[in-house]
Write a protein that holds these residues in place. Structure first.
Motif, PDB file in Angstrom:
ATOM      1  N   TRP A 176      27.846  58.136   0.738  1.00 31.41           N
ATOM      2  CA  TRP A 176      28.770  59.268   0.554  1.00 31.41           C
ATOM      3  C   TRP A 176      30.136  58.882   1.092  1.00 31.41           C
ATOM      4  CZ3 TRP A 176      28.211  64.852   2.982  1.00 31.41           C
ATOM      5  CH2 TRP A 176      29.175  65.693   2.377  1.00 31.41           C
ATOM      6  N   ILE A 177      30.284  58.844   2.408  1.00 29.60           N
ATOM      7  CA  ILE A 177      31.571  58.451   2.985  1.00 29.60           C
ATOM      8  C   ILE A 177      31.282  57.337   3.986  1.00 29.60           C
ATOM      9  CG2 ILE A 177      33.751  59.321   3.886  1.00 29.60           C
ATOM     10  CD1 ILE A 177      32.777  62.102   3.431  1.00 29.60           C
ATOM     11  N   MET A 218      33.446  56.506   7.201  1.00 27.85           N
ATOM     12  CA  MET A 218      33.372  57.217   8.480  1.00 27.85           C
ATOM     13  C   MET A 218      31.927  57.302   8.970  1.00 27.85           C
ATOM     14  SD  MET A 218      34.195  61.094   7.283  1.00 27.85           S
ATOM     15  CE  MET A 218      33.208  61.977   8.467  1.00 27.85           C
ATOM     16  N   VAL A 260      25.846  67.848   8.916  1.00 29.10           N
ATOM     17  CA  VAL A 260      26.195  68.503   7.645  1.00 29.10           C
ATOM     18  C   VAL A 260      25.063  69.415   7.190  1.00 29.10           C
ATOM     19  CG1 VAL A 260      26.650  68.103   5.208  1.00 29.10           C
ATOM     20  CG2 VAL A 260      27.769  66.688   6.924  1.00 29.10           C
ATOM     21  N   LEU A 287      27.974  68.252  16.578  1.00 24.96           N
ATOM     22  CA  LEU A 287      28.968  67.290  16.080  1.00 24.96           C
ATOM     23  C   LEU A 287      29.571  66.504  17.236  1.00 24.96           C
ATOM     24  CD1 LEU A 287      30.643  66.074  13.837  1.00 24.96           C
ATOM     25  CD2 LEU A 287      32.206  67.995  14.007  1.00 24.96           C
ATOM     26  N   PHE A 345      35.141  79.117   2.527  1.00 27.73           N
ATOM     27  CA  PHE A 345      34.401  78.393   3.557  1.00 27.73           C
ATOM     28  C   PHE A 345      34.796  76.927   3.629  1.00 27.73           C
ATOM     29  CE2 PHE A 345      32.103  82.335   3.235  1.00 27.73           C
ATOM     30  CZ  PHE A 345      31.984  82.653   4.577  1.00 27.73           C
ATOM     31  N   PRO A 388      30.602  72.519   6.427  1.00 31.28           N
ATOM     32  CA  PRO A 388      30.105  71.438   5.595  1.00 31.28           C
ATOM     33  C   PRO A 388      29.140  71.967   4.538  1.00 31.28           C
ATOM     34  CG  PRO A 388      29.287  71.247   7.852  1.00 31.28           C
ATOM     35  CD  PRO A 388      30.084  72.484   7.777  1.00 31.28           C
ATOM     36  N   PRO A 389      29.007  71.333   3.423  1.00 27.80           N
ATOM     37  CA  PRO A 389      29.636  70.074   3.029  1.00 27.80           C
ATOM     38  C   PRO A 389      30.940  70.288   2.256  1.00 27.80           C
ATOM     39  CG  PRO A 389      27.953  70.653   1.451  1.00 27.80           C
ATOM     40  CD  PRO A 389      28.072  71.804   2.400  1.00 27.80           C
ATOM     41  N   PHE A 398      35.571  70.024   6.233  1.00 28.38           N
ATOM     42  CA  PHE A 398      34.884  69.483   7.400  1.00 28.38           C
ATOM     43  C   PHE A 398      35.106  67.986   7.564  1.00 28.38           C
ATOM     44  CE2 PHE A 398      31.789  67.535   4.773  1.00 28.38           C
ATOM     45  CZ  PHE A 398      31.063  66.677   5.570  1.00 28.38           C
ATOM     46  N   ILE A 399      35.343  67.288   6.450  1.00 21.46           N
ATOM     47  CA  ILE A 399      35.416  65.827   6.518  1.00 21.46           C
ATOM     48  C   ILE A 399      36.587  65.409   7.403  1.00 21.46           C
ATOM     49  CG2 ILE A 399      35.665  63.729   5.166  1.00 21.46           C
ATOM     50  CD1 ILE A 399      34.538  65.453   2.804  1.00 21.46           C
ATOM     51  N   LYS A 448      38.034  67.155   9.512  1.00 21.38           N
ATOM     52  CA  LYS A 448      37.798  67.621  10.884  1.00 21.38           C
ATOM     53  C   LYS A 448      36.956  66.603  11.648  1.00 21.38           C
ATOM     54  CE  LYS A 448      35.413  71.348  11.620  1.00 21.38           C
ATOM     55  NZ  LYS A 448      34.987  72.709  11.267  1.00 21.38           N
ATOM     56  N   ILE A 449      35.892  66.112  11.016  1.00 18.74           N
ATOM     57  CA  ILE A 449      35.041  65.114  11.697  1.00 18.74           C
ATOM     58  C   ILE A 449      35.863  63.874  12.027  1.00 18.74           C
ATOM     59  CG2 ILE A 449      33.101  63.533  11.453  1.00 18.74           C
ATOM     60  CD1 ILE A 449      31.576  65.458  10.025  1.00 18.74           C
ATOM     61  N   SER A 504      35.322  66.930  -1.649  1.00 16.59           N
ATOM     62  CA  SER A 504      34.266  66.595  -0.697  1.00 16.59           C
ATOM     63  C   SER A 504      33.282  65.596  -1.293  1.00 16.59           C
ATOM     64  CB  SER A 504      33.564  67.852  -0.166  1.00 16.59           C
ATOM     65  OG  SER A 504      32.827  68.463  -1.165  1.00 16.59           O
ATOM     66  N   ALA A 550      35.030  62.066  -1.369  1.00 12.96           N
ATOM     67  CA  ALA A 550      35.822  61.897  -0.148  1.00 12.96           C
ATOM     68  C   ALA A 550      36.053  60.430   0.178  1.00 12.96           C
ATOM     69  CB  ALA A 550      35.134  62.594   1.018  1.00 12.96           C
ATOM     70  N   GLU A 551      35.084  59.572  -0.176  1.00 12.98           N
ATOM     71  CA  GLU A 551      35.196  58.178   0.231  1.00 12.98           C
ATOM     72  C   GLU A 551      36.465  57.506  -0.301  1.00 12.98           C
ATOM     73  OE1 GLU A 551      33.820  56.413   2.355  1.00 12.98           O
ATOM     74  OE2 GLU A 551      34.503  54.407   1.829  1.00 12.98           O
ATOM     75  N   LEU A 569      39.465  59.071   1.442  1.00 14.25           N
ATOM     76  CA  LEU A 569      39.601  58.688   2.843  1.00 14.25           C
ATOM     77  C   LEU A 569      40.043  57.235   2.948  1.00 14.25           C
ATOM     78  CD1 LEU A 569      39.259  59.635   5.733  1.00 14.25           C
ATOM     79  CD2 LEU A 569      36.928  58.807   5.681  1.00 14.25           C
TER      80      LEU A 569
END
Lengths: 759, 491
Positions: free
Chosen positions: A59-60, A63, A131, A172, B375, B381-382, B386-387, B389-390, B459, B462-463, B466
């Motif tokens: 997914w990502i 990170m 998540v 988290l 939201f 998430p998801p 949120f991404i 934020k993390i 979301s 995101a990869e 990012l």
């Protein structure tokens, strides 16, 4: 595996569509969780015989957030609970909500929840865990607020979202710290790095954050209050989320992380103490209630406390007992909730005092309820008996706390057994009251699920066969294989005697149940007030800040701007390297005169009593500035400034013609304050400008413009060339500004005339 | 050449719109103009991805003598965002704009706004940046002032006064900067300062810039103008304001404080960090008790600006990447929610909570489409919020700035509370009078749906995003490539 989990989410639109139809069609949706159950059963089996199944979906990755899954014993067991009970709930829900306008939404949200819950118990990535964790909380929010026209539902939904959400954020934080310490996102790696984690300075914050997450999610004291509130959700939701699965996420987290961060005094004592307190307190609280769902809610809180208590004691035997207790509880408590749902659905009441003799009208439901109640009491041959047996045995053998603790466990078990009887037995025995005679029989779709779940409890008959899977599940928590011998009959042993004592106590309590309800005072600690208080404080602060913000006048805003800016520049100036000020060149007389003119004009403008005087004084100050331009070799700039000042003055005069005198609206103090602020601000800007002016830098720009204007740009007036050639883009922008302003004026006039016409 | 198009296309559209009277044609022209702008943005983005930083020396006057337009990845991403917001808001306009305003140049002003925002993102010259700020300001003020209830006039007046003050501060800073360094080309300044050292008064200069951009970005303690004005104009206008205007302030701050002050005033980043944290806490706390859909959004918007400058305060590649990702997510989500506000304006004629409610029951599709941005904005998430934020939390923990990460988490919780209440008040509770004045049209739902999909896309995908913001953050913190591209022409 990743594909199956995400497909569950992808199926939710289908669930919404199919769920809206009649129950006959909607129940077909159960085929998917049924398929998943079979799949995970096979997965569990193959993990048992071979290696744990793993799967990953990127997914990502940059990170560290990957949807990686790992099916070991513990995960497999939970996945089976989620899908197996989920199957029952989908069928049950299809019939429970038959004809309800939101039946489609219910099924769709349920599928969303199922995805999230499977993710929580199966993922190996700590960020993905967060998540999915939050997603369970969010779907739970939507489901608690299902009957959204009742303010109680909405309030409870938000309360649950915030309480479990704060735990989610703690999770988290813990995740970020875990990653920082171990350098890995994999939970499996964390469980292998126990030594490193326990010795690290971050150990304390990690444990505190993890426990906050677990205790909020699994409704432990003092965060337990959201769970009884969540009973505002429809009963199928309560059965599934708030008893069998979601509230076990905290338990799962503690069990999962035990090999990684467990085994210390801090960990064991905190969990055992909180668990024991919640176990007793909630059990005591449960028997006071008269609403079937509230009884079940508090008994669930108590059961979760028991599981934490067992996990906290931390010996391999107690950990195994905790796993067994999880399974037993999910089966009988899920059944009792569903039974309550049927009673509520068919009779319209959940009041213990009004319900009796229902076995005549709801015979199959009565059977299901009876089975669950017996399992909950801990009678053989039910699974509940086995779970209780190994729990007693484990607690007897543990070294952490004195054996007196057993008393607490026995007492709580007896109280919980009483709850089981109150819900699964009492409503069905005795004389059927007059007003319940007309109760319609429940359709098979309704009773099938609870009957199935209730019957699962009798698996205790095959105790020997259960040993292997249970031991396998517990192995993930304990960290190594351990002998487990489940059997209904071990001979007359201390655990058996304790079981007999528990059952006897339960029956005694049941016999005296009315007395207990009357006698049980006070009502217990109401920590919901803490939550209300905290939110109240936030709201109070919010109002205290935002009210004055909104009511303030424009001049207050400006004052804040000027003061803060002035303070910042002032600090900046004082922190800057001492700038060398060369002695100022002697001032010429006319320079002094111009300065005096500007200053005098400014003072007059401030002191002016009429708008007209103020405008004219400002104009004079502007003229003074223009004069300086003229004196320092910028005649064209001076000309521009002159015309701007003149025009402004004329326009102002036209506009303000009809305005009255400036009233003295500000107090003397306010004027002094404004004066000081303005002068300080002016002073700083003056110093900045002065220093800038006397430390000239050699700029290549001016000489380039001077050279290039006549030769390359073919213009003699450098300013003109800069405006229309070198920096033409600026001019384009400024022209746009002017045109836009003109359009605005035209539009306002146009609108005004139209409005006049319309009137 | 492609570089100037995001400025020229809306400008020409604006000019042409003044010549057309038919309102239907105007709407189509505005929409097509925005779509063309979006297309140009995407084309420019692809060009930058394949051939590196693009520089246009306007009038062929080499930097620093003329004005340069510079397109790097950050700029092009933001220009695309401008195109998306422009297209969505102009499409929303099909559902109806007050006819008198519409014939009074509404669409034209809209285009000027797009032009100003694009110009601010593209320029490599500080004075030119000031000019684009003026363009934005005048266009937005006139758009506000076209609507003349007492509340709206008051809001517009507050807005323009405080923003003019910011412009004056910016202009002062520019004058002093020019006096001390003799150039206003950002790349030139960057090179000059890193070789010959910064001018002696760089600290007060940095603080002046911080104030000017801080006002534009609505940072604490300068954010009052935003909640005082954003809830009054019609939906599409407040949507485009909320989506873009503060982000220009944030962008300018990030650009100037990475190119110019990065190595010369390290202390100032602590100040930015503190201001960001206070902005987050104060903004979202204030949102908790608001009783109007758009006011709740306004205060949340302020609070969330803190997340976008937090990365600058932490000044690490990861944190900055998180903040930039937050900017992109936030542009989409907040624009969308102000458009949802437009549905309330149509259905209930107000966004006051007292008249909202019931939509979950009566308009399930509106509820479903709004659920995601509501939201997502709360950072659940998801969904997309949120991404970032993390990333920010991880970055601040990794740098040992635990308090900043903790505040980011805590504010996240407050945000969830605020948004859950918003959802409760506007969708779940029963509307007191419960009478719909009109039903939402598909013309409104279409752009909302598109933005909702985009939010989900952020979301899911995101990869790559990012990855891109990480590269951008690296380039920002190591600006030599940018400087070389502008001054030496090797892009």
């Amino acid at each position: 595996m990743a594909f199956l989990i995400l497909t569950t989410l992808a199926l939710s639109p289908l669930a919404a569509w199919l769920g809206r139809r009649s129950a006959r069609w909607a129940q077909l949706l159960a085929l998917w969780p049924l398929f998943l159950t079979i799949w995970f059963a096979r997965g569990f089996h193959s993990a048992l015989t071979n290696e744990p199944l793993t799967d990953r979906l990127s997914w990502i990755p940059s990170m560290g957030l990957e949807l990686s899954f790992r099916l070991d014993g513990l995960s497999g067991l939970f996945a089976l609970l989620v899908t197996g009970i989920g199957t029952c709930i989908v069928v049950y829900g299809a019939h429970y909500f038959d004809g309800h306008p939101y039946s489609g939404r219910f099924q769709a949200t349920l599928f969303g929840f199922m995805t999230a819950m499977l993710g929580v118990v199966l993922t190996d990535n700590v960020l993905a865990l967060f998540v999915f964790w939050e997603l369970t909380g969010f779907t739970s929010f939507l489901l608690i607020g299902f009957s959204h026209r009742k303010s109680e539902s909405r309030r409870s939904a938000i309360q649950a979202l915030i309480v479990t959400g704060s735990g989610g954020l703690a999770l988290l934080a813990a995740a970020a710290l875990l990653v920082q310490v171990t350098g890995s996102e994999s939970l499996f790696t964390h469980t292998q790095s126990g030594e490193l984690l326990r010795a690290h300075p971050f150990y304390l914050p990690i444990v505190l954050c993890l426990l906050l997450a677990a205790f909020t999610k699994s409704a432990q004291f003092p965060f337990h209050f959201w769970l009884p509130g969540a009973m505002a959700a429809p009963t199928p939701v309560s059965a599934y989320l708030h008893s069998a699965t979601m509230v076990k996420a905290g338990v799962y987290l503690v069990a999962r992380m035990s090999p990684a961060v467990g085994g210390t005094q801090l960990w064991n004592w905190t969990i055992a103490a909180v668990g024991a307190f919640t176990m007793l307190g909630a059990a005591y609280r449960a028997v006071q209630e008269t609403d079937l769902k509230k009884i079940l809610a508090y008994s669930t809180v108590s059961a979760l406390g028991t599981i934490f208590f067992l996990l906290g004691l931390g010996t391999p035997a107690t950990l195994t007992a905790a796993v067994g207790y999880i399974v037993a509880h999910a089966c009988y408590k899920g059944t009792l909730f569903l039974v309550t749902g049927i009673i509520d659905h068919q009779t319209g009441t959940r009041d213990v005092a009004r319900l009796a003799g229902l076995r005549r009208v709801l015979p199959v439901t009565a059977v299901a309820g009876g089975l669950a109640a017996l399992s909950m009491m801990g009678l053989p041959p039910f699974f509940g008996f086995l779970a209780k047996e190994i729990a007693y045995e484990a607690v007897l053998a543990q070294p952490l706390i004195p054996q007196v603790a057993l008393g607490a466990l026995v007492l709580a078990s007896a109280l919980l057994g009483l709850c089981g009887l109150l819900v699964g037995y009492a409503p069905f025995v005795g004389e059927l009251p007059q007003d319940l005679r007309e109760t319609r029989r429940a359709s098979p779709g309704l009773w099938l699920g609870p009957l199935l779940l209730g019957t699962l409890g009798t698996l205790g008959l095959f105790a020997g066969a259960l040993s292997t899977p249970l031991e396998f599940a517990a192995r993930s928590v304990v960290g190594r294989a351990l002998p487990l011998e489940l059997a209904l009959w071990h001979g007359v042993t201390p655990p058996l005697l304790l079981s007999v004592a528990t059952v006897a106590l339960t029956l005694l309590l049941y016999w005296q149940r009315r007395g207990i309800r009357r006698f049980a005072r006070p009502r217990g600690l109401n920590t919901a007030r803490l939550y209300d208080g905290a939110v109240g404080v936030l709201d109070w602060i919010s109002l205290r800040i935002s009210r004055p913000l909104q009511d303030a006048s424009l001049s207050t805003y400006v004052l804040v701007f000027v003061v803060t800016t002035g303070a910042l520049i002032g600090t900046g100036l004082s922190l800057s390297i001492r700038v060398h000020l060369p002695s100022l060149v002697p001032l010429r007389t006319y320079e002094v005169l111009i300065v005096l003119l500007v200053v005098a004009a400014a003072i007059t403008a401030v002191r002016a009593r009429t708008t007209m005087t103020a405008v004219l004084s400002l104009g004079t100050a502007g003229y003074g500035v223009a004069l300086t331009f003229l004196l320092y070799g910028a005649p064209d700039l001076a000309m521009t400034q002159f015309s701007v000042e003149t025009l402004t003055a004329i326009i102002f005069v036209f506009v303000f013609w009809q305005f009255p005198k400036v009233e003295e609206t500000t107090s003397r103090v306010a004027r002094i304050r404004d004066g000081v602020v303005s002068m300080a601000f002016g002073w700083y800007i003056f110093v900045l400008t002065l220093v800038t002016a006397i430390n000239p830098t050699s700029s290549g720009l001016s000489s380039f413009y001077a050279e290039a204007a006549p030769t390359l740009a073919h213009g003699r007036n450098i300013v003109n060339v800069i405006l229309v050639d070198f920096r033409a883009l600026d001019t384009l922008g400024e022209i746009t500004v002017l045109v836009t302003a003109a359009v605005g004026v035209a539009a306002l006039l146009h609108i005004a005339s139209q409005e006049k016409l319309a009137r | 050449m492609l570089l100037i198009l995001p400025i020229i296309v809306p400008m020409l559209t604006a000019a042409l719109l003044l010549l057309v009277r038919h309102r239907g044609v105007q709407r189509w022209m505005a929409f097509l103009g925005s779509m063309t702008h979006l297309g140009c943005g995407i084309a420019l983005f692809r060009l930058v991805q394949s051939e590196g930083i693009q520089v246009l020396q306007s009038g062929s006057w080499k930097a620093p003598f003329g004005i340069v337009l510079v397109a790097d990845t950050l700029t092009t991403l933001l220009v695309i965002a401008v195109g998306v917001v422009g297209a969505a808001t102009t499409a929303f306009g099909f559902a109806g704009v007050d006819p008198r305003r519409e014939s009074g140049g509404y669409h034209s002003l809209f285009m000027v706004l797009l032009m100003g925002v694009s110009g601010a993102f593209l320029t490599g010259d500080l004075f030119n940046l000031y000019v684009w700020f003026e363009v934005m300001l005048v266009a937005s003020f006139v758009l506000m002032a076209l609507h003349r209830t007492k509340e709206q006039v008051r809001a517009a007046f507050t807005y323009v006064t405080l923003n003019l003050l910011a412009s004056a501060i910016l202009l002062t800073a520019l004058g002093l900067l020019y006096g001390q360094s003799g150039t206003l080309n950002m790349a030139d300044l960057s090179r000059q300062w890193s070789t010959a050292g910064p001018p002696p008064l760089h600290l007060p200069l940095a603080l002046l810039f911080l104030t000017a951009f801080g006002i534009k970005a609505a940072l604490f303690p300068w954010f009052f103008w935003l909640p005082a004005s954003y809830h009054t104009p019609p939906a599409a206008i407040s949507a485009i304001f909320a989506g873009l205007l503060t982000k220009v302030g944030v962008y300018s701050m990030i650009r100037v404080f990475t190119l110019l002050f990065q190595r010369v005033s390290p202390g100032i980043y602590t100040l930015i960090l503190v201001l960001s944290a206070v902005t987050m806490v104060v903004g979202v706390t204030c949102a908790l008790t608001q009783r109007d859909f758009r006011r709740v959004l306004s205060f949340n918007l302020v609070g969330h600006i803190g997340y976008t400058t937090l990365g600058l305060g932490l000044l690490s590649p990861v944190a900055l990447a998180g903040s930039l990702l937050y900017v992109l997510h936030h542009i989409v989500a907040i624009t969308n929610l102000y458009l949802v506000g437009g549905i309330f304006l149509r259905v209930r004629r107000t966004t006051d909570f007292a008249s909202l409610g019931s939509l979950y029951r009566t308009h399930p599709y509106v509820a479903l489409l709004s659920l995601v941005p509501i939201f997502a904005l709360a950072g659940v998430p998801p969904l997309s919020g949120f991404i970032a934020k993390i990333v920010l939390v991880q970055a601040s923990f990794a740098q040992g700035v635990y308090w900043a990460g903790g505040i980011a988490l805590f504010v996240g919780l407050l945000s969830v509370l605020s948004m859950a209440r918003l959802w409760d008040e506007s969708f779940w509770k029963d509307a007191p009078d419960g009478v719909d004045k009109a039903s939402p049209t598909w013309k409104q739902l279409l752009p909302i749906g598109a933005l909702t999909l985009l939010s989900l896309g952020i979301s899911v995908g995101a990869e790559p995003l990012l990855d891109m913001t990480s590269r951008v953050a690296g380039d920002l913190l190591e600006p030599s490539a940018y400087v070389r591209a502008v001054l030496d022409g090797d892009g």
